[in-house]
Design a protein around this motif. Structure first.
Motif, mmCIF file in Angstrom:
data_model
loop_
_atom_site.group_PDB
_atom_site.id
_atom_site.type_symbol
_atom_site.label_atom_id
_atom_site.label_comp_id
_atom_site.label_asym_id
_atom_site.label_seq_id
_atom_site.Cartn_x
_atom_site.Cartn_y
_atom_site.Cartn_z
ATOM 1 N N ARG A 1 5.264 2.012 8.143
ATOM 2 C CA ARG A 1 6.385 1.240 7.577
ATOM 3 C C ARG A 1 6.459 -0.147 8.219
ATOM 4 O O ARG A 1 6.771 -1.139 7.548
ATOM 5 C CB ARG A 1 7.687 2.006 7.735
ATOM 6 C CG ARG A 1 7.756 3.175 6.777
ATOM 7 C CD ARG A 1 9.131 3.810 6.709
ATOM 8 N NE ARG A 1 9.129 4.848 5.699
ATOM 9 C CZ ARG A 1 9.204 6.151 5.959
ATOM 10 N NH1 ARG A 1 9.314 6.577 7.196
ATOM 11 N NH2 ARG A 1 9.168 7.033 4.986
ATOM 12 N N ALA B 1 3.804 -0.584 4.499
ATOM 13 C CA ALA B 1 3.364 0.417 3.530
ATOM 14 C C ALA B 1 4.528 1.261 3.026
ATOM 15 O O ALA B 1 5.520 1.456 3.727
ATOM 16 C CB ALA B 1 2.320 1.334 4.160
ATOM 17 N N GLU B 2 4.370 1.763 1.819
ATOM 18 C CA GLU B 2 5.273 2.778 1.288
ATOM 19 C C GLU B 2 4.701 4.121 1.732
ATOM 20 O O GLU B 2 3.520 4.409 1.505
ATOM 21 C CB GLU B 2 5.305 2.708 -0.236
ATOM 22 C CG GLU B 2 6.141 3.788 -0.871
ATOM 23 C CD GLU B 2 6.031 3.793 -2.385
ATOM 24 O OE1 GLU B 2 6.389 4.832 -2.970
ATOM 25 O OE2 GLU B 2 5.581 2.796 -2.971
ATOM 26 N N VAL C 1 4.656 8.302 1.844
ATOM 27 C CA VAL C 1 5.005 9.564 1.201
ATOM 28 C C VAL C 1 4.629 10.666 2.186
ATOM 29 O O VAL C 1 3.514 10.680 2.708
ATOM 30 C CB VAL C 1 4.215 9.751 -0.111
ATOM 31 C CG1 VAL C 1 4.493 11.111 -0.717
ATOM 32 C CG2 VAL C 1 4.528 8.636 -1.076
ATOM 33 N N SER D 1 0.839 -1.203 0.000
ATOM 34 C CA SER D 1 0.000 0.000 0.000
ATOM 35 C C SER D 1 0.866 1.242 0.000
ATOM 36 O O SER D 1 1.959 1.254 0.555
ATOM 37 C CB SER D 1 -0.895 0.032 1.240
ATOM 38 O OG SER D 1 -1.758 -1.067 1.265
ATOM 39 N N ARG D 2 0.372 2.303 -0.624
ATOM 40 C CA ARG D 2 1.033 3.609 -0.569
ATOM 41 C C ARG D 2 0.156 4.511 0.284
ATOM 42 O O ARG D 2 -1.037 4.645 0.034
ATOM 43 C CB ARG D 2 1.180 4.204 -1.959
ATOM 44 C CG ARG D 2 2.178 3.448 -2.813
ATOM 45 C CD ARG D 2 2.415 4.115 -4.134
ATOM 46 N NE ARG D 2 3.092 5.391 -3.875
ATOM 47 C CZ ARG D 2 2.964 6.462 -4.647
ATOM 48 N NH1 ARG D 2 2.212 6.432 -5.710
ATOM 49 N NH2 ARG D 2 3.610 7.573 -4.357
ATOM 50 N N ALA E 1 -0.063 8.379 2.229
ATOM 51 C CA ALA E 1 0.501 9.724 2.343
ATOM 52 C C ALA E 1 0.239 10.277 3.734
ATOM 53 O O ALA E 1 -0.861 10.129 4.277
ATOM 54 C CB ALA E 1 -0.109 10.645 1.302
#
Length: 70
Positions: free
Chosen positions: A44, A48-49, A51, A18-19, A21
């Motif tokens: 993390r 998840a990635e 941003v 998953s990304r 933000a």
């Protein structure tokens, strides 16, 4: 409400791939920085990635979120 007791650990679900933000207003940077750091670590840990986007204040938050979602 804080009862003086340490918070109980919570199981973090896996969200590998998953990304996510984290959009942070700089108006209250001292408060936001600690919340952002904890959120990033938790995300993390879950795989998840992450941003991170800093904006000047509350007015810009929805604009940044709209841009990220597009």
């Amino acid at each position: 409400m804080n009862s003086g007791q340490p918070a109980q650990p919570v199981a973090v679900p896996a969200i590998t791939g998953s990304r996510v933000a984290v959009v942070l207003g700089r108006w209250h940077q001292d408060i936001g920085a600690s919340i952002s750091t904890a959120a990033q670590a938790t995300l993390r840990e879950a795989g998840a990635e992450v941003v991170v986007v800093d904006v000047p204040g509350a007015f810009e938050l929805p604009l940044a979120i709209h841009h990220l979602a597009a």
